[in-house]
Design an enzyme around this catalytic site. Sequence first.
Site, PDB file in Angstrom:
ATOM      1  N   TYR A 145       0.839  -1.209   0.000  1.00  0.00           N
ATOM      2  CA  TYR A 145       0.000   0.000   0.000  1.00  0.00           C
ATOM      3  C   TYR A 145       0.871   1.255   0.000  1.00  0.00           C
ATOM      4  CZ  TYR A 145      -3.757   3.172   1.645  1.00  0.00           C
ATOM      5  OH  TYR A 145      -4.669   4.202   1.794  1.00  0.00           O
ATOM      6  N   ASN A 174      -6.258   9.562   8.510  1.00  0.00           N
ATOM      7  CA  ASN A 174      -7.400   8.703   8.878  1.00  0.00           C
ATOM      8  C   ASN A 174      -8.739   9.441   8.828  1.00  0.00           C
ATOM      9  OD1 ASN A 174      -4.868   7.683  10.201  1.00  0.00           O
ATOM     10  ND2 ASN A 174      -6.229   5.966  10.637  1.00  0.00           N
ATOM     11  N   GLN A 209      -0.697   4.057  20.947  1.00  0.00           N
ATOM     12  CA  GLN A 209      -0.434   4.616  19.610  1.00  0.00           C
ATOM     13  C   GLN A 209      -1.514   5.656  19.292  1.00  0.00           C
ATOM     14  OE1 GLN A 209      -1.759   1.638  20.231  1.00  0.00           O
ATOM     15  NE2 GLN A 209      -2.618   0.617  18.449  1.00  0.00           N
ATOM     16  N   ARG A 211      -3.661   8.346  16.476  1.00  0.00           N
ATOM     17  CA  ARG A 211      -4.109   8.720  15.133  1.00  0.00           C
ATOM     18  C   ARG A 211      -4.870  10.038  15.305  1.00  0.00           C
ATOM     19  NH1 ARG A 211      -1.224   4.968  14.403  1.00  0.00           N
ATOM     20  NH2 ARG A 211      -1.503   3.179  12.997  1.00  0.00           N
TER      21      ARG A 211
HETATM   22  P1  NAD Z   1     -12.691   1.970   0.408  1.00  0.00           P
HETATM   23  O1  NAD Z   1     -12.024   0.645   0.461  1.00  0.00           O
HETATM   24  O2  NAD Z   1     -14.042   2.107   1.006  1.00  0.00           O
HETATM   25  O3  NAD Z   1     -12.786   2.490  -1.097  1.00  0.00           O
HETATM   26  C1  NAD Z   1     -11.913   2.119  -2.114  1.00  0.00           C
HETATM   27  C2  NAD Z   1     -12.728   1.867  -3.376  1.00  0.00           C
HETATM   28  O4  NAD Z   1     -11.841   1.506  -4.447  1.00  0.00           O
HETATM   29  C3  NAD Z   1     -13.714   0.702  -3.224  1.00  0.00           C
HETATM   30  O5  NAD Z   1     -14.965   1.073  -3.737  1.00  0.00           O
HETATM   31  C4  NAD Z   1     -13.077  -0.420  -4.040  1.00  0.00           C
HETATM   32  O6  NAD Z   1     -14.032  -1.342  -4.539  1.00  0.00           O
HETATM   33  C5  NAD Z   1     -12.394   0.379  -5.120  1.00  0.00           C
HETATM   34  N1  NAD Z   1     -11.277  -0.344  -5.761  1.00  0.00           N
HETATM   35  C6  NAD Z   1     -10.263  -1.038  -5.155  1.00  0.00           C
HETATM   36  N2  NAD Z   1      -9.430  -1.555  -6.089  1.00  0.00           N
HETATM   37  C7  NAD Z   1      -9.922  -1.167  -7.306  1.00  0.00           C
HETATM   38  C8  NAD Z   1      -9.514  -1.392  -8.638  1.00  0.00           C
HETATM   39  N3  NAD Z   1      -8.429  -2.135  -8.935  1.00  0.00           N
HETATM   40  N4  NAD Z   1     -10.267  -0.856  -9.642  1.00  0.00           N
HETATM   41  C9  NAD Z   1     -11.377  -0.122  -9.365  1.00  0.00           C
HETATM   42  N5  NAD Z   1     -11.814   0.113  -8.119  1.00  0.00           N
HETATM   43  C10 NAD Z   1     -11.083  -0.399  -7.096  1.00  0.00           C
HETATM   44  O7  NAD Z   1     -11.680   3.013   1.054  1.00  0.00           O
HETATM   45  P2  NAD Z   1     -11.809   4.585   1.337  1.00  0.00           P
HETATM   46  O8  NAD Z   1     -11.533   4.794   2.759  1.00  0.00           O
HETATM   47  O9  NAD Z   1     -13.043   5.104   0.750  1.00  0.00           O
HETATM   48  O10 NAD Z   1     -10.546   5.118   0.540  1.00  0.00           O
HETATM   49  C11 NAD Z   1     -10.647   5.792  -0.697  1.00  0.00           C
HETATM   50  C12 NAD Z   1      -9.274   6.269  -1.140  1.00  0.00           C
HETATM   51  O11 NAD Z   1      -8.750   7.174  -0.183  1.00  0.00           O
HETATM   52  C13 NAD Z   1      -8.244   5.139  -1.283  1.00  0.00           C
HETATM   53  O12 NAD Z   1      -7.440   5.384  -2.412  1.00  0.00           O
HETATM   54  C14 NAD Z   1      -7.427   5.239  -0.026  1.00  0.00           C
HETATM   55  O13 NAD Z   1      -6.116   4.778  -0.206  1.00  0.00           O
HETATM   56  C15 NAD Z   1      -7.471   6.738   0.247  1.00  0.00           C
HETATM   57  N6  NAD Z   1      -7.266   7.017   1.677  1.00  0.00           N
HETATM   58  C16 NAD Z   1      -8.260   6.781   2.588  1.00  0.00           C
HETATM   59  C17 NAD Z   1      -8.026   7.031   3.930  1.00  0.00           C
HETATM   60  C18 NAD Z   1      -9.084   6.810   4.990  1.00  0.00           C
HETATM   61  O14 NAD Z   1      -8.808   7.008   6.156  1.00  0.00           O
HETATM   62  N7  NAD Z   1     -10.298   6.445   4.671  1.00  0.00           N
HETATM   63  C19 NAD Z   1      -6.779   7.515   4.350  1.00  0.00           C
HETATM   64  C20 NAD Z   1      -5.809   7.703   3.396  1.00  0.00           C
HETATM   65  C21 NAD Z   1      -6.054   7.482   2.059  1.00  0.00           C
HETATM   66  N1  UDP Z   2      -6.585  -0.805  15.864  1.00  0.00           N
HETATM   67  C1  UDP Z   2      -7.005  -1.318  17.076  1.00  0.00           C
HETATM   68  N2  UDP Z   2      -8.077  -2.154  17.086  1.00  0.00           N
HETATM   69  C2  UDP Z   2      -8.784  -2.492  15.978  1.00  0.00           C
HETATM   70  C3  UDP Z   2      -8.358  -1.947  14.733  1.00  0.00           C
HETATM   71  C4  UDP Z   2      -7.248  -1.116  14.715  1.00  0.00           C
HETATM   72  O1  UDP Z   2      -6.420  -1.032  18.122  1.00  0.00           O
HETATM   73  O2  UDP Z   2      -9.762  -3.253  16.084  1.00  0.00           O
HETATM   74  C5  UDP Z   2      -5.450   0.132  15.840  1.00  0.00           C
HETATM   75  C6  UDP Z   2      -4.365  -0.193  14.814  1.00  0.00           C
HETATM   76  O3  UDP Z   2      -3.422  -1.097  15.358  1.00  0.00           O
HETATM   77  C7  UDP Z   2      -3.783   1.180  14.564  1.00  0.00           C
HETATM   78  C8  UDP Z   2      -4.969   2.127  14.728  1.00  0.00           C
HETATM   79  O4  UDP Z   2      -5.943   1.399  15.465  1.00  0.00           O
HETATM   80  O5  UDP Z   2      -2.811   1.501  15.536  1.00  0.00           O
HETATM   81  C9  UDP Z   2      -5.562   2.580  13.414  1.00  0.00           C
HETATM   82  O6  UDP Z   2      -5.786   1.439  12.637  1.00  0.00           O
HETATM   83  P1  UDP Z   2      -6.558   1.468  11.244  1.00  0.00           P
HETATM   84  O7  UDP Z   2      -6.495   0.092  10.682  1.00  0.00           O
HETATM   85  O8  UDP Z   2      -7.892   2.095  11.427  1.00  0.00           O
HETATM   86  O9  UDP Z   2      -5.739   2.488  10.331  1.00  0.00           O
HETATM   87  P2  UDP Z   2      -4.175   2.750  10.073  1.00  0.00           P
HETATM   88  O10 UDP Z   2      -3.329   1.836  10.919  1.00  0.00           O
HETATM   89  O11 UDP Z   2      -4.012   2.479   8.627  1.00  0.00           O
HETATM   90  O12 UDP Z   2      -3.989   4.164  10.450  1.00  0.00           O
END
Ligand code: NAD
Ligand code: UDP
Length: 314
Positions: A145, A174, A209, A211
Amino acid sequence: MGKRILVTGGAGFIGSHLCKKLLEQNNEVICADNLFTGRKENVAGLLWHPGFKLVQHDVTKPFYLEVDQIYNLACPASPVHYQYDPIKTTKTSVLGALHLLGLAKKNKARILQASTSEVYGDPKVHPQPEGYYGNVNPIGPRACYDEGKRAAEALFFSYYQQHQVEIRILRIFNTYGPNMRMDDGRVVSNFIVQALQDKDITIYGDGMQTRSFCYVSDLVEGMVSLMEQGGLGLAGPFNIGNPSEITMAGLAERILGLTGSSSKVVHQKLPADDPIKRKPDISRIKEAIGWEPKVSLEQGLGETIAYFKKELKL
Ligand code: NAD
Ligand code: UDP
């Protein structure tokens, strides 16, 4: 007259809110999604709209259409989902970026990349400014990722410098809110669903930790606003998120209080390479477009709890 906008990953959590907002602004929206983590239900309320089209498409394959703008959100975002098939995750970020940048170049379309705070890895600088290059393990479980998103940023910058494509790179921290999947595996959905069902709250590690959680409406407002302004000068990268930082133990306590749950807290093993601290420095985006988050954690959690209560039919 609105624009014709392609949203990849539009049936996912963030994408579904973005599609809704873009339609409300009278744009035509083409949502392209392979439905890996996204769901039709997320956009069910938009399917009737004459300006909305859902296309089942995988961004690892090329895509041809005429568009004014592209938002590239396609990529599983939860560690559980992106580690399910690491090769596919990297392909999605890298091949997806290549195909969509090619499309943007051909159409002279502006294109936004949903990048991530994960480009900073387990950061040694706190809070994280955009000038920090990060501390990513290139062969760890999160590499598919993190490195995929870093390579996508590099590709975006190459298209910007070589072909003057109007790019926008947003490093999203996040984000949470309605339309997250119940089985998403991320912390906010896990804790809320556990609390509402009086199941054990699973804190990984000691819970110290941190966020910093941004509510989805704030994020979407920033994304759209960045795409609406300027020309080549707003390439970024820009951090976007809510700088208010909390420990996972603190988050569990907050959710237990807001749900009135009798769940007990249990500790489980901390996953490898789990970042210890994360908090965005948002001064760059604030200065560039005047964006800052408005929704407090209490308010946002309240909305998200209400959503999951409905999903669980409580
Ligand atoms: P999500 O998993 O709900 O959405 C991702 C979407 O992409 C899904 O609808 C999935 O079906 C689609 N997808 C995955 N692989 C694909 C492919 N090969 N072709 C077409 N569609 C595909 O996640 P989200 O939280 O909505 O995240 C959306 C975007 O924002 C992502 O790119 C993620 O990396 C980025 N992002 C999200 C967060 C967060 O906290 N939610 C943080 C950082 C970055
Ligand atoms: N985490 C946790 N319990 C859960 C899921 C996640 O304590 O059931 C913790 C995880 O280890 C991380 C933080 O929560 O430290 C955020 O995790 P998440 O998967 O939401 O996002 P990311 O690690 O990608 O920021």
